[in-house]
Design an enzyme around this catalytic site. Structure first.
Site, PDB file in Angstrom:
ATOM      1  N   ARG A  96       9.970 -77.156  24.297  1.00 17.32           N
ATOM      2  CA  ARG A  96       9.538 -77.970  23.143  1.00 17.32           C
ATOM      3  C   ARG A  96      10.155 -79.374  23.215  1.00 17.32           C
ATOM      4  NH1 ARG A  96       6.062 -73.854  22.860  1.00 17.32           N
ATOM      5  NH2 ARG A  96       6.769 -72.066  21.666  1.00 17.32           N
ATOM      6  N   HIS A 139       9.165 -70.726  34.329  1.00 10.83           N
ATOM      7  CA  HIS A 139       8.260 -70.618  33.165  1.00 10.83           C
ATOM      8  C   HIS A 139       9.038 -70.604  31.844  1.00 10.83           C
ATOM      9  CE1 HIS A 139       4.148 -69.484  31.548  1.00 10.83           C
ATOM     10  NE2 HIS A 139       4.910 -69.808  30.510  1.00 10.83           N
ATOM     11  N   HIS A 183       9.495 -72.612  27.929  1.00  9.12           N
ATOM     12  CA  HIS A 183       9.048 -73.553  26.892  1.00  9.12           C
ATOM     13  C   HIS A 183      10.283 -74.130  26.221  1.00  9.12           C
ATOM     14  CE1 HIS A 183       4.788 -72.337  27.078  1.00  9.12           C
ATOM     15  NE2 HIS A 183       5.303 -71.162  27.440  1.00  9.12           N
ATOM     16  N   HIS A 240       9.888 -70.446  18.423  1.00  8.04           N
ATOM     17  CA  HIS A 240       9.186 -70.944  17.234  1.00  8.04           C
ATOM     18  C   HIS A 240      10.162 -70.806  16.077  1.00  8.04           C
ATOM     19  CE1 HIS A 240       5.071 -71.095  18.897  1.00  8.04           C
ATOM     20  NE2 HIS A 240       5.414 -70.031  19.596  1.00  8.04           N
ATOM     21  N   LYS A 254      -0.302 -76.949  35.121  1.00  4.39           N
ATOM     22  CA  LYS A 254      -0.534 -75.706  34.379  1.00  4.39           C
ATOM     23  C   LYS A 254      -1.897 -75.735  33.707  1.00  4.39           C
ATOM     24  CE  LYS A 254       0.422 -71.833  32.164  1.00  4.39           C
ATOM     25  NZ  LYS A 254       1.348 -71.669  31.052  1.00  4.39           N
ATOM     26  N   HIS A 298      -2.453 -69.860  33.004  1.00  5.07           N
ATOM     27  CA  HIS A 298      -2.435 -68.874  31.920  1.00  5.07           C
ATOM     28  C   HIS A 298      -3.768 -68.142  32.037  1.00  5.07           C
ATOM     29  CE1 HIS A 298      -1.331 -67.483  27.716  1.00  5.07           C
ATOM     30  NE2 HIS A 298      -2.545 -66.981  27.930  1.00  5.07           N
ATOM     31  N   ASP A 314       9.000 -67.064  30.147  1.00  2.00           N
ATOM     32  CA  ASP A 314       8.059 -67.470  29.093  1.00  2.00           C
ATOM     33  C   ASP A 314       8.770 -67.475  27.745  1.00  2.00           C
ATOM     34  OD1 ASP A 314       5.739 -68.463  28.065  1.00  2.00           O
ATOM     35  OD2 ASP A 314       4.696 -66.548  27.966  1.00  2.00           O
ATOM     36  N   HIS A 316       3.042 -65.167  33.917  1.00  7.27           N
ATOM     37  CA  HIS A 316       3.293 -64.046  33.003  1.00  7.27           C
ATOM     38  C   HIS A 316       2.225 -62.950  33.049  1.00  7.27           C
ATOM     39  CE1 HIS A 316       0.553 -66.361  30.558  1.00  7.27           C
ATOM     40  NE2 HIS A 316       1.455 -67.222  30.171  1.00  7.27           N
TER      41      HIS A 316
END
Ligand code: DOR
Ligand code: ZN
Length: 323
Positions: free
Chosen positions: A6, A2, A4, A231, A84, A121, A227, A155
């Protein structure tokens, strides 16, 4: 599991940080636009491999849930480890997700037939602290209706989700580092701490305790899923803070510290790796990470991404990595 990563410049910044200490990760498909076609998924995988520059890191790809035909699923099956499902608008880049679970069930039935796991999710649109708890009935329904479908509750953040794990053979879960450490008090109990703001939001002490006990005991149906969700600083330290906690480069060191504090270091390998390999049926390349009880300092930022615990000391370090 899991993760991210980008795309573009952000992928270039964060990809190598995971590829260094992890042998593989389940890559989330919530790009803009989402990764919802096999060709997009294969192209994204290539961009990840190019950015990570490591043979010893396998990106396990996922597709963003939409209505898929049997032929689309059959074509995708050998290239993905799951699909997902995001409820529409529930978190970062989840617009276009599922509005009503009933409308998703034709595709879910095809996933069960073709043997593609469903990663979820799990939050409803209710009051923010109740969103996961309210979603548990959806998990219960799906686990009963599709007994051969492997479902991963991604998560998890509540005591209720930990309990549900033992009620269905086809239900698995991941838990993040931050949900093992923080509660809502850490996010909003004093000064607001944007770098701890994520979805699902951190919950109550009793929830954290249930998650922690399940992780420390290396519950076989639970594995680590960071997770880690980067950002740019400008999107976190602003009015309208984006949800996501960036932990990838510090996750292993902090987990070692946590398991050591509770005298459970022997269970760390199962929680981080062995359970994940079994529960997602993946085969990452071999990699050995030597962690030592030497303090290390968390950088203030990686590029323009601020990690959890920026500028703080952790009690453990990564000493050596071998393939
Ligand atoms: O806090 C979160 N950030 N939760 C998610 O589910 C998505 C993630 C992101 O992509 O930033
Ligand atoms: Zn996520």
């Amino acid at each position: 599991m899991h993760l991210h990563l980008r795309d573009g410049g952000m992928l270039e910044t964060v990809g190598p940080l995971s590829a260094e200490t992890f042998a593989g990760a389940v890559i989330m498909p919530n790009l803009v636009p989402p990764v919802d076609e096999l060709q997009k998924c294969l192209a994204y995988r290539e961009r990840i491999q190019a950015a990570c520059k490591s043979e010893a890191f396998e990106p396990f790809m996922t597709l963003f849930f939409r209505q898929y035909s049997r032929s689309e699923l059959e074509a995708a099956k050998s290239h993905i480890i799951g699909i997902k499902l995001y409820p529409d608008g529930i978190t970062t880049n989840s617009e276009g997700g599922v509005r009503k679970i009933a409308d998703a069930e034709d595709t879910i039935a095809l996933m069960e037939e073709t043997g593609i796991p469903l990663l979820v999710h799990g939050e409803t649109g209710d009051f923010v602290m109740d969103r996961e708890e309210r979603f548990l009935e959806v998990y219960d329904h799906l686990a009963r209706k599709f007994p051969k479908l492997r479902i991963v509750m991604e998560h998890i953040t509540t005591q209720g989700a930990v309990k549900l794990l033992d009620q269905h053979a086809n239900l698995f879960a991941t838990v993040t580092l931050h949900h093992l450490i923080i509660t809502l008090d850490d996010v909003a109990g004093g000064f607001l701490r944007p770098h701890l703001f994520c979805k699902p939001i951190a919950k109550r002490p009793e929830d954290r305790e249930a998650l922690l006990q399940a992780a420390l005991s290396a519950h076989p149906k639970l594995s680590f899923g960071s997770d880690s969700a980067p950002h740019p600083q400008s999107k976190k330290e602003c009015c309208g803070c984006a949800a996501g906690v960036f932990t990838a480069p510090i996750a292993l060191q902090m987990l070692a510290e946590l398991f050591d504090k509770h005298d459970r270091l022997p269970n760390l390998q199962a929680f981080v790796s062995d359970n994940a390999v079994k529960n997602y049926s993946v085969r990452p390349p071999a990699k050995k990470v030597l962690l030592t009880k030497q303090p290390s300092e968390v950088p203030e930022a990686y590029g323009d991404v601020v990690p959890m615990c920026a500028g703080e000391q952790i009690g453990w370090s990564v000493e050596k990595i071998t393939d």
